[in-house]
Design a protein around this motif. Sequence first.
Motif, PDB file in Angstrom:
ATOM      1  N   THR A   1      12.051   0.784  12.604  1.00  0.00           N
ATOM      2  CA  THR A   1      11.522  -0.580  12.503  1.00  0.00           C
ATOM      3  C   THR A   1      10.308  -0.616  11.584  1.00  0.00           C
ATOM      4  OG1 THR A   1      12.344  -1.168  14.692  1.00  0.00           O
ATOM      5  CG2 THR A   1      10.523  -2.482  13.836  1.00  0.00           C
ATOM      6  N   GLY A   2       9.512   0.449  11.606  1.00  0.00           N
ATOM      7  CA  GLY A   2       8.350   0.528  10.730  1.00  0.00           C
ATOM      8  C   GLY A   2       8.740   0.574   9.269  1.00  0.00           C
ATOM      9  N   ILE A   3       9.797   1.332   8.950  1.00  0.00           N
ATOM     10  CA  ILE A   3      10.281   1.378   7.571  1.00  0.00           C
ATOM     11  C   ILE A   3      10.804   0.010   7.144  1.00  0.00           C
ATOM     12  CG2 ILE A   3      12.010   2.365   6.024  1.00  0.00           C
ATOM     13  CD1 ILE A   3      11.882   4.922   7.696  1.00  0.00           C
ATOM     14  N   ALA A   4      11.610  -0.612   8.010  1.00  0.00           N
ATOM     15  CA  ALA A   4      12.151  -1.937   7.686  1.00  0.00           C
ATOM     16  C   ALA A   4      11.032  -2.940   7.436  1.00  0.00           C
ATOM     17  CB  ALA A   4      13.056  -2.418   8.822  1.00  0.00           C
ATOM     18  N   SER A   5      10.009  -2.908   8.272  1.00  0.00           N
ATOM     19  CA  SER A   5       8.878  -3.828   8.110  1.00  0.00           C
ATOM     20  C   SER A   5       8.151  -3.562   6.806  1.00  0.00           C
ATOM     21  CB  SER A   5       7.911  -3.673   9.287  1.00  0.00           C
ATOM     22  OG  SER A   5       8.548  -3.961  10.505  1.00  0.00           O
ATOM     23  N   ALA A   6       7.981  -2.288   6.481  1.00  0.00           N
ATOM     24  CA  ALA A   6       7.303  -1.928   5.235  1.00  0.00           C
ATOM     25  C   ALA A   6       8.076  -2.435   4.023  1.00  0.00           C
ATOM     26  CB  ALA A   6       7.123  -0.417   5.159  1.00  0.00           C
ATOM     27  N   LEU A   7       9.396  -2.365   4.077  1.00  0.00           N
ATOM     28  CA  LEU A   7      10.213  -2.855   2.966  1.00  0.00           C
ATOM     29  C   LEU A   7      10.114  -4.373   2.839  1.00  0.00           C
ATOM     30  CD1 LEU A   7      13.407  -0.645   3.449  1.00  0.00           C
ATOM     31  CD2 LEU A   7      11.542  -0.309   1.802  1.00  0.00           C
ATOM     32  N   ILE A   8      10.167  -5.063   3.966  1.00  0.00           N
ATOM     33  CA  ILE A   8      10.058  -6.531   3.944  1.00  0.00           C
ATOM     34  C   ILE A   8       8.708  -6.953   3.382  1.00  0.00           C
ATOM     35  CG2 ILE A   8       9.915  -8.596   5.385  1.00  0.00           C
ATOM     36  CD1 ILE A   8      11.870  -7.158   7.320  1.00  0.00           C
ATOM     37  N   LEU A   9       7.639  -6.349   3.903  1.00  0.00           N
ATOM     38  CA  LEU A   9       6.298  -6.717   3.461  1.00  0.00           C
ATOM     39  C   LEU A   9       6.076  -6.358   1.998  1.00  0.00           C
ATOM     40  CD1 LEU A   9       4.257  -5.708   6.640  1.00  0.00           C
ATOM     41  CD2 LEU A   9       4.941  -8.008   5.916  1.00  0.00           C
ATOM     42  N   THR A  10       6.665  -5.249   1.539  1.00  0.00           N
ATOM     43  CA  THR A  10       6.576  -4.905   0.126  1.00  0.00           C
ATOM     44  C   THR A  10       7.258  -5.972  -0.725  1.00  0.00           C
ATOM     45  OG1 THR A  10       6.494  -2.515   0.558  1.00  0.00           O
ATOM     46  CG2 THR A  10       7.230  -3.199  -1.626  1.00  0.00           C
ATOM     47  N   ALA A  11       8.437  -6.406  -0.303  1.00  0.00           N
ATOM     48  CA  ALA A  11       9.155  -7.443  -1.040  1.00  0.00           C
ATOM     49  C   ALA A  11       8.343  -8.740  -1.113  1.00  0.00           C
ATOM     50  CB  ALA A  11      10.510  -7.709  -0.387  1.00  0.00           C
ATOM     51  N   LEU A  12       7.562  -9.005  -0.080  1.00  0.00           N
ATOM     52  CA  LEU A  12       6.766 -10.228  -0.032  1.00  0.00           C
ATOM     53  C   LEU A  12       5.413 -10.076  -0.724  1.00  0.00           C
ATOM     54  CD1 LEU A  12       7.551 -11.419   3.612  1.00  0.00           C
ATOM     55  CD2 LEU A  12       8.543 -12.243   1.462  1.00  0.00           C
ATOM     56  N   GLY A  13       5.145  -8.875  -1.245  1.00  0.00           N
ATOM     57  CA  GLY A  13       3.906  -8.673  -1.995  1.00  0.00           C
ATOM     58  C   GLY A  13       2.690  -8.402  -1.152  1.00  0.00           C
ATOM     59  N   VAL A  14       2.879  -7.896   0.064  1.00  0.00           N
ATOM     60  CA  VAL A  14       1.750  -7.552   0.927  1.00  0.00           C
ATOM     61  C   VAL A  14       1.154  -6.225   0.450  1.00  0.00           C
ATOM     62  CG1 VAL A  14       1.076  -6.936   3.291  1.00  0.00           C
ATOM     63  CG2 VAL A  14       2.720  -8.797   2.883  1.00  0.00           C
ATOM     64  N   PRO A  15      -0.165  -6.120   0.323  1.00  0.00           N
ATOM     65  CA  PRO A  15      -0.783  -4.877  -0.155  1.00  0.00           C
ATOM     66  C   PRO A  15      -0.442  -3.682   0.731  1.00  0.00           C
ATOM     67  CG  PRO A  15      -2.367  -6.681  -0.199  1.00  0.00           C
ATOM     68  CD  PRO A  15      -1.166  -7.188   0.548  1.00  0.00           C
TER      69      PRO A  15
ATOM     70  N   ALA B   1       9.003   8.905  -5.794  1.00  0.00           N
ATOM     71  CA  ALA B   1       9.338  10.065  -6.625  1.00  0.00           C
ATOM     72  C   ALA B   1      10.779   9.983  -7.126  1.00  0.00           C
ATOM     73  CB  ALA B   1       9.133  11.352  -5.832  1.00  0.00           C
ATOM     74  N   GLN B   2      11.660   9.453  -6.296  1.00  0.00           N
ATOM     75  CA  GLN B   2      13.078   9.405  -6.661  1.00  0.00           C
ATOM     76  C   GLN B   2      13.446   8.177  -7.492  1.00  0.00           C
ATOM     77  OE1 GLN B   2      15.736   9.857  -3.330  1.00  0.00           O
ATOM     78  NE2 GLN B   2      17.579   9.592  -4.576  1.00  0.00           N
ATOM     79  N   TYR B   3      12.828   7.019  -7.164  1.00  0.00           N
ATOM     80  CA  TYR B   3      13.243   5.763  -7.804  1.00  0.00           C
ATOM     81  C   TYR B   3      12.181   5.160  -8.729  1.00  0.00           C
ATOM     82  CZ  TYR B   3      16.947   5.877  -4.287  1.00  0.00           C
ATOM     83  OH  TYR B   3      18.013   6.239  -3.507  1.00  0.00           O
ATOM     84  N   GLY B   4      10.972   5.676  -8.667  1.00  0.00           N
ATOM     85  CA  GLY B   4       9.902   5.134  -9.488  1.00  0.00           C
ATOM     86  C   GLY B   4       9.023   4.149  -8.743  1.00  0.00           C
ATOM     87  N   SER B   5       9.612   3.391  -7.827  1.00  0.00           N
ATOM     88  CA  SER B   5       8.867   2.427  -7.014  1.00  0.00           C
ATOM     89  C   SER B   5       9.720   2.024  -5.821  1.00  0.00           C
ATOM     90  CB  SER B   5       8.496   1.179  -7.823  1.00  0.00           C
ATOM     91  OG  SER B   5       9.668   0.433  -8.151  1.00  0.00           O
ATOM     92  N   VAL B   6       9.073   1.470  -4.809  1.00  0.00           N
ATOM     93  CA  VAL B   6       9.799   0.969  -3.643  1.00  0.00           C
ATOM     94  C   VAL B   6      10.677  -0.210  -4.055  1.00  0.00           C
ATOM     95  CG1 VAL B   6       9.583  -0.033  -1.337  1.00  0.00           C
ATOM     96  CG2 VAL B   6       7.998   1.764  -2.072  1.00  0.00           C
ATOM     97  N   GLU B   7      10.166  -1.034  -4.967  1.00  0.00           N
ATOM     98  CA  GLU B   7      10.933  -2.186  -5.442  1.00  0.00           C
ATOM     99  C   GLU B   7      12.212  -1.743  -6.147  1.00  0.00           C
ATOM    100  OE1 GLU B   7       6.679  -3.441  -5.031  1.00  0.00           O
ATOM    101  OE2 GLU B   7       7.720  -1.685  -5.849  1.00  0.00           O
TER     102      GLU B   7
ATOM    103  N   TYR C   1      10.894  10.930   8.222  1.00  0.00           N
ATOM    104  CA  TYR C   1      11.719   9.832   7.724  1.00  0.00           C
ATOM    105  C   TYR C   1      12.591  10.248   6.534  1.00  0.00           C
ATOM    106  CZ  TYR C   1       8.365   7.021  10.423  1.00  0.00           C
ATOM    107  OH  TYR C   1       7.575   6.503  11.410  1.00  0.00           O
ATOM    108  N   GLY C   2      12.614  11.526   6.219  1.00  0.00           N
ATOM    109  CA  GLY C   2      13.398  11.990   5.087  1.00  0.00           C
ATOM    110  C   GLY C   2      14.868  11.627   5.233  1.00  0.00           C
ATOM    111  N   GLY C   3      15.426  10.972   4.246  1.00  0.00           N
ATOM    112  CA  GLY C   3      16.835  10.597   4.261  1.00  0.00           C
ATOM    113  C   GLY C   3      17.138   9.264   4.906  1.00  0.00           C
ATOM    114  N   LEU C   4      16.172   8.669   5.614  1.00  0.00           N
ATOM    115  CA  LEU C   4      16.459   7.404   6.305  1.00  0.00           C
ATOM    116  C   LEU C   4      16.662   6.247   5.324  1.00  0.00           C
ATOM    117  CD1 LEU C   4      14.146   7.480   9.464  1.00  0.00           C
ATOM    118  CD2 LEU C   4      16.560   8.094   9.258  1.00  0.00           C
ATOM    119  N   GLY C   5      16.074   6.358   4.148  1.00  0.00           N
ATOM    120  CA  GLY C   5      16.260   5.299   3.158  1.00  0.00           C
ATOM    121  C   GLY C   5      17.712   5.138   2.742  1.00  0.00           C
ATOM    122  N   ILE C   6      18.496   6.208   2.826  1.00  0.00           N
ATOM    123  CA  ILE C   6      19.921   6.151   2.522  1.00  0.00           C
ATOM    124  C   ILE C   6      20.741   5.999   3.797  1.00  0.00           C
ATOM    125  CG2 ILE C   6      21.866   7.412   1.536  1.00  0.00           C
ATOM    126  CD1 ILE C   6      19.818   6.309  -0.490  1.00  0.00           C
ATOM    127  N   MET C   7      20.375   6.731   4.828  1.00  0.00           N
ATOM    128  CA  MET C   7      21.125   6.701   6.088  1.00  0.00           C
ATOM    129  C   MET C   7      21.184   5.289   6.679  1.00  0.00           C
ATOM    130  SD  MET C   7      20.305   8.914   9.510  1.00  0.00           S
ATOM    131  CE  MET C   7      21.217   8.670  11.037  1.00  0.00           C
TER     132      MET C   7
END
Length: 355
Positions: free
Chosen positions: A241-255, A326-332, A205-211
Amino acid sequence: MKRLLALALLLGSAAPAIALDQANVTRIDTATVRIDWKDAGAVDIYAATDPDATIRTARLIVRNDRDGMETVPADKATRTYFLLKDRKTGQTTRVAERILPLDKGSNFRDLGGYPAAGGKHVKWGHIFRSGAMPLLDEADYAQLQGLKIGSVIDLRSIEEREVAPTLLDDRTGALFIANDYSAKAMFAAMQTRPDGGITLPDNLYGGLGIMLKPQFRAIFARLLADEGAVVYNCSAGQDRTGIASALILTALGVPRDIIMTDYHLSTPTRRPEYEMPPVNPADYPNNPVLQYYAAAMKKPGGVKAEPLYAKDGEAYLTKFFRGIEAQYGSVEAYMDKELGVTPVKVAALRARYLE
């Protein structure tokens, strides 16, 4: 044993609670589901087709159940949400099938029910993830029509959409969003083996966060617009889709552990045979996605859903999280800086999608 219990909970779970706990729904056949839960006392069960239905608007189907299990009618053609009410405390838990029982869908599932910020839980029936949908049949479209879909965000490349177009937006009247990019960059990092298979890089998944910034921005924009249920997909419904779901769930405060368990559900719920229509590879000689599927189909068993782990045994999503942190400090912080999902927008998402 812990992993099995977690999977059972996530396949169809609602919120843990003080008295009423661990509710889940399992489909038995096309007309029946089984509801399981834990409760020290008696429970009434209500059913509704509206994911936001209340006890007042839902239909009572079971009264005074004490054994923690009930088999009830639930035609797969109509999505049903159940409300379990503790007769003594009045506490109510909402639950539904996590995996939609589509005839020819792959990985189409609901993100509802997960524990989230502030002791709340993700609402059922508003956020759906999926694999490609080129082979859905009429019964599938009829079932999906009932979800009141407002937006379909396709995370796939030009090459993928070229040979396996999505018609869900046409059949439901939903807004369709896709941002063009080529799959060739992704496949360039993969190595073809002598058997025709592909060896994936450890940092898949390297680079997909920007791509994929335009696609991820679109998903959050549609969630914030609150104009019907949101569906997003890629081909397998597991990586992008897994990355997108992880970002959504992180935003919603899912552990994080719940996010990872949801991510790994993509292996058992994927059905690769419905992700690509029968297309002659010779007609698309420069399409790397089709060439990959064609090569995989020649192997015994065809395309298989492989566990989402790198060669070193670590999940690809874990590596993605580590790189982002490592790059941003947190997913948020990444979502704030790159996707425009500010703390104010996070608060708005939680207000809309948690209960």
